[in-house]
Design a protein around this motif. Structure first.
Motif, PDB file in Angstrom:
ATOM      1  N   GLN A  27      40.080  61.564   7.908  1.00 21.82           N
ATOM      2  CA  GLN A  27      41.235  61.023   8.766  1.00 21.82           C
ATOM      3  C   GLN A  27      42.648  61.773   8.625  1.00 21.82           C
ATOM      4  OE1 GLN A  27      41.473  58.443  11.527  1.00 21.82           O
ATOM      5  NE2 GLN A  27      39.297  59.147  11.488  1.00 21.82           N
ATOM      6  N   LYS A  31      44.331  64.694  11.686  1.00 25.36           N
ATOM      7  CA  LYS A  31      45.765  64.479  12.383  1.00 25.36           C
ATOM      8  C   LYS A  31      46.044  65.876  12.903  1.00 25.36           C
ATOM      9  CE  LYS A  31      46.264  60.396  10.866  1.00 25.36           C
ATOM     10  NZ  LYS A  31      46.411  59.033  11.642  1.00 25.36           N
ATOM     11  N   SER A  55      37.654  51.960  17.557  1.00 22.97           N
ATOM     12  CA  SER A  55      39.023  52.832  17.518  1.00 22.97           C
ATOM     13  C   SER A  55      38.761  54.192  18.144  1.00 22.97           C
ATOM     14  CB  SER A  55      39.683  52.987  16.250  1.00 22.97           C
ATOM     15  OG  SER A  55      39.993  51.574  15.687  1.00 22.97           O
ATOM     16  N   LEU A  58      40.987  57.404  16.950  1.00 19.41           N
ATOM     17  CA  LEU A  58      40.787  58.017  15.685  1.00 19.41           C
ATOM     18  C   LEU A  58      39.694  59.355  15.813  1.00 19.41           C
ATOM     19  CD1 LEU A  58      40.540  54.944  13.370  1.00 19.41           C
ATOM     20  CD2 LEU A  58      42.517  56.308  13.988  1.00 19.41           C
TER      21      LEU A  58
END
Length: 413
Positions: A27, A31, A55, A58
């Motif tokens: 994660q 980004k 989600s 993400l």
């Protein structure tokens, strides 16, 4: 954006330990980069796909590929290290897939992420691409003179582990090749960084493999009552050394005003209960066993002090959880614990002899009981310290690493 291939055998948004570490690192990496991840199929695909439904945002920069690890549970029961036979075969399959994916994506960087242990570095270093390897762990040696404190089984198991570790870190050729081929090495602890420099002559960057998996409400930092609640949490195995904690409690001069909470279970549970009964302190202990995460967090948050007595871990997520809940920590001056816990938020115990450890643990517990204002001060600092290890901080460091590689002249040829 850079195109990064990540080899993460273990990756799950719902689990702790290696799978949680893999998910959170990915994660952070995704980004600011386009990330392709290769992970294990049977254990982690369902979790990842479930998270993608929950989600989808993400996964904007994320693409997953899955490979099944073939294994034989019967053989593993007879010979546990056989795990590495099948894990090595899985890594070979990863290399085959990575070569195909590189033709499609033309990756800028490859990151060999987990498993964290140094023994199996995979084969992606053979690709003609800049390689980042780490966090690297598993180079830790349990203190030889304290092995007898683990009991006969623990002494034999961790003694053999030490010997195997020493052999493998010096003589595994593929490990050294991967280290020397890597553009950047990431160490899980300062101790690992120092060993990598001695073993392979390479500098590395320290990024702990653990981080806060969730945010808790800010603690109230209130004064404790007349009784100080002390918590210990983890698997009851020889390497966790719960027996040392129990013996230390029995030596406390404030035993009548202590309430001990022990979370977890394992092969050493019955032995530790027996020790507590022999020392006449079992009435001071609440044995919670294995409980749901939310219940464990609630118990820890209601305590005043946290103790970790592990003689074998790299670090542990529960350490950061305790700090983030505002608990000062007493731990050994070993491994990753030594990096995270400092004098602002806890007390580190030297590991010279069993008698010295038990005495120093008892004295540290008594110190916190008898100096409530200092305990409260360290509780506030514990919360601050935990927030230094959040995943946004790791993201910034990883971006610096990737950009440093991108800006090297050989990458721009």
């Amino acid at each position: 954006m850079l195109k990064i291939l990540v080899n993460a055998y273990a990756c799950s948004p719902y689990l702790g330990s290696e799978p949680g570490m893999g998910w959170n690192f990915i994660q952070a990496i995704s980004k600011n980069n386009k990330v392709v991840v290769i992970t294990e199929l049977d254990e982690f695909k369902k979790d990842i796909e479930k998270k993608q439904i929950e989600s989808p945002e993400l996964f904007n920069n994320l693409t997953f590929y899955y490979i099944r690890r073939v294994h034989n549970n019967k053989i593993r029961k007879i010979w546990p290290p056989s795990y590495y036979w099948y894990y090595k075969a899985w890594q070979k399959d990863v290399y085959k897939l990575a070569k195909k994916l590189d033709l499609e994506y033309n990756f800028d960087i490859i990151h060999q992420l987990n498993m964290v242990g140094f023994r199996e570095p995979g084969f992606l270093w053979k690709l003609n691409k800049p390689l980042v390897w780490g966090p690297i762990g598993g180079l830790e040696i349990s203190p030889w003179k304290l092995l007898p404190s683990m009991g006969l089984y623990g002494m034999c198991f961790y003694g053999c582990r030490n010997i195997i570790n020493l052999y493998q870190m010096h003589f595994l050729r593929r490990v050294k090749k991967c280290a020397l081929k890597s553009h950047v090495l990431i160490s899980a602890t300062q101790e690992t960084k120092d060993k990598i420099k001695r073993l392979w002559g390479k500098d590395s960057i320290v990024i702990p493999e653990v981080g806060l998996l969730e945010e808790f409400e800010k603690p109230e930092f209130k004064a404790r009552g007349s009784v100080m609640k002390v918590c210990w949490s983890g698997q009851h195995t020889p390497g966790k050394s719960l027996n040392l904690f129990i013996e230390a409690i029995s030596k406390s001069r404030n035993i009548d005003n202590l309430e001990i909470h022990i979370i977890g279970k394992g092969v050493c549970t019955n032995k530790c209960v027996k020790i507590a009964n022999q020392l006449n302190i079992n009435s001071k202990i609440i044995w919670h066993g294995w409980i749901q995460k939310k219940d464990a967090v609630k118990i820890i948050s209601q305590c005043d002090l946290f103790c970790i007595t592990s003689l074998k871990d790299i670090t542990s997520t529960v350490l950061l959880e305790a700090l983030s809940l505002g608990l000062p920590v007493i731990t050994f001056d070993l491994f990753g614990f030594s990096n995270i816990v400092d004098s602002s938020c806890g007390i580190k115990i030297q590991t010279n002899t069993k008698k010295q450890i038990i005495g120093d643990l008892a004295n540290a517990i008594d110190f916190f009981f008898e100096h409530e204002s200092i305990r409260q001060e360290k509780a506030i600092n514990a919360y601050k310290r935990a927030n230094e290890y959040d995943w946004s901080g790791k993201m910034l460091i990883l971006d610096e690493i990737y950009n440093s590689i991108k800006n090297k002249p050989e990458m721009n040829k």
